[in-house]
Design a protein around this motif. Structure first.
Motif, short mmCIF file in Angstrom:
data_model
loop_
_atom_site.label_atom_id
_atom_site.label_comp_id
_atom_site.label_asym_id
_atom_site.label_seq_id
_atom_site.Cartn_x
_atom_site.Cartn_y
_atom_site.Cartn_z
N LEU A 168 9.07 48.94 6.75
CA LEU A 168 9.99 48.59 7.83
C LEU A 168 10.09 49.72 8.85
O LEU A 168 10.10 49.50 10.06
CB LEU A 168 11.37 48.28 7.25
CG LEU A 168 12.39 47.57 8.16
CD1 LEU A 168 11.83 46.26 8.67
CD2 LEU A 168 13.69 47.34 7.42
N PHE A 169 10.11 50.95 8.34
CA PHE A 169 10.15 52.12 9.22
C PHE A 169 8.88 52.21 10.06
O PHE A 169 8.94 52.45 11.29
CB PHE A 169 10.31 53.39 8.38
CG PHE A 169 10.12 54.67 9.15
CD1 PHE A 169 11.05 55.08 10.10
CD2 PHE A 169 9.00 55.46 8.94
CE1 PHE A 169 10.88 56.25 10.82
CE2 PHE A 169 8.81 56.63 9.65
CZ PHE A 169 9.75 57.03 10.59
N LEU A 170 7.73 51.99 9.44
CA LEU A 170 6.47 52.05 10.18
C LEU A 170 6.37 50.94 11.22
O LEU A 170 5.79 51.13 12.29
CB LEU A 170 5.29 51.96 9.20
CG LEU A 170 5.10 53.18 8.28
CD1 LEU A 170 3.95 52.93 7.29
CD2 LEU A 170 4.83 54.44 9.09
N SER A 171 6.94 49.78 10.91
CA SER A 171 6.94 48.69 11.89
C SER A 171 7.79 49.06 13.10
O SER A 171 7.44 48.75 14.25
CB SER A 171 7.45 47.39 11.26
OG SER A 171 8.84 47.49 10.96
N GLY A 172 8.91 49.75 12.86
CA GLY A 172 9.74 50.22 13.97
C GLY A 172 9.01 51.23 14.84
O GLY A 172 9.09 51.19 16.07
N LEU A 173 8.26 52.13 14.20
CA LEU A 173 7.45 53.09 14.95
C LEU A 173 6.39 52.37 15.79
O LEU A 173 6.12 52.76 16.93
CB LEU A 173 6.78 54.08 14.01
CG LEU A 173 7.66 55.14 13.34
CD1 LEU A 173 6.81 56.05 12.46
CD2 LEU A 173 8.40 55.97 14.38
N GLY A 174 5.79 51.34 15.19
CA GLY A 174 4.77 50.57 15.93
C GLY A 174 5.36 49.90 17.15
O GLY A 174 4.75 49.90 18.23
#
Length: 259
Positions: A168-174
């Motif tokens: 979820l964190f990586l999706s936010g960064l994306g």
């Protein structure tokens, strides 16, 4: 005056047709935010006032208006608000150091010509005023990025409730990476548009590139853009991490997340 009324009416109609109730609240928030800025400036004029504290209070109120009044209180606006305030505090400390080091506070040589008949001994700390101006110029972009990250993250979590915190964190960064470039470019072109007359003046007076780059007015605006870009870049990982932590924590506790 008639032009202002007609433009405001056209804007209101478009916001209602496209945004519905949110459009109406967004239109009202424009005037409320203007009132908050006006009050902040009025209080800053007092020699006893601390511009940094007033800026924090003003940014808090503006963030509440832009997030909670327009989009109501829910998980995405709550995490966006927390992320915004953390970023603002970090930026205030950083910008205060940059302003004092670069000595961009006060008026430039072009502005002082129009103010030479007035007394500048008004008992106000111009270093803090300059820091406040930069923060106020940045708050809109920061809240916009924050909600632009937390909102799609909430939708992703809603459709994939078993997603891990890291994913979820990586999706936010994306999501943040996709809007980072356009937002920083928007800030840059806002500067160019606002100071196009000054740039033309530089050209007509045959200023060299070195003269332009070393001009206090020009440097102050460039530093404002760079600090705004730093704020936009900072809010992406902060909002992504806080939102991911909040959503997964609520899921682990078995609580329903209000999106």
């Amino acid at each position: 005056m008639n032009v202002l009324v007609w433009l405001a009416a056209i804007l209101f109609i478009l916001m209602v047709l496209i945004g519905g109730k949110n459009g109406i609240r967004s239109f009202i928030s424009l005037f409320i935010n203007f009132g908050v800025l006006l009050l902040t400036v009025l209080f800053m004029a007092s020699p006893k006032a601390n511009p940094i504290i007033l800026t924090l209070i003003g940014c808090t109120v503006i963030s509440c208006i832009n997030l909670f009044f327009i989009n109501k209180v829910n998980s995405k606006t709550t995490t966006a608000f927390i992320s915004t305030m953390i970023t603002i505090v970090i930026l205030l400390i950083f910008i205060n150091i940059v302003t004092e080091t670069a000595m961009i506070q006060g008026f430039g040589e072009f502005e002082i010509e129009e103010l030479h008949i007035f007394s500048l001994y008004i008992g106000v700390d111009f270093v803090k005023i300059a820091s406040s101006v930069i923060i106020m110029s940045t708050i809109g972009a920061i809240t916009d990025i924050a909600i632009s990250i937390t909102s799609p993250m909430g939708e992703l979590f809603n459709h994939h409730p078993s997603i891990s915190r890291k994913e979820l964190f990586l999706s936010g960064l994306g999501i943040g990476r996709d809007i980072l470039g356009t937002t920083t470019n928007t800030l840059f072109f806002a500067f160019v548009g606002g100071y196009l007359g000054l740039l033309l003046w530089f050209k007509e007076l045959s200023y060299s590139v070195g003269d332009i780059v070393n001009s206090k007015v020009f440097i102050a605006e460039i530093i404002t853009i760079l600090c705004a870009g730093i704020g936009v870049a900072l809010i992406i990982p902060i909002a992504s991490w806080i939102n991911a932590y909040y959503l997964v924590k609520k899921r682990n506790k078995g609580e329903k997340v209000a999106l």
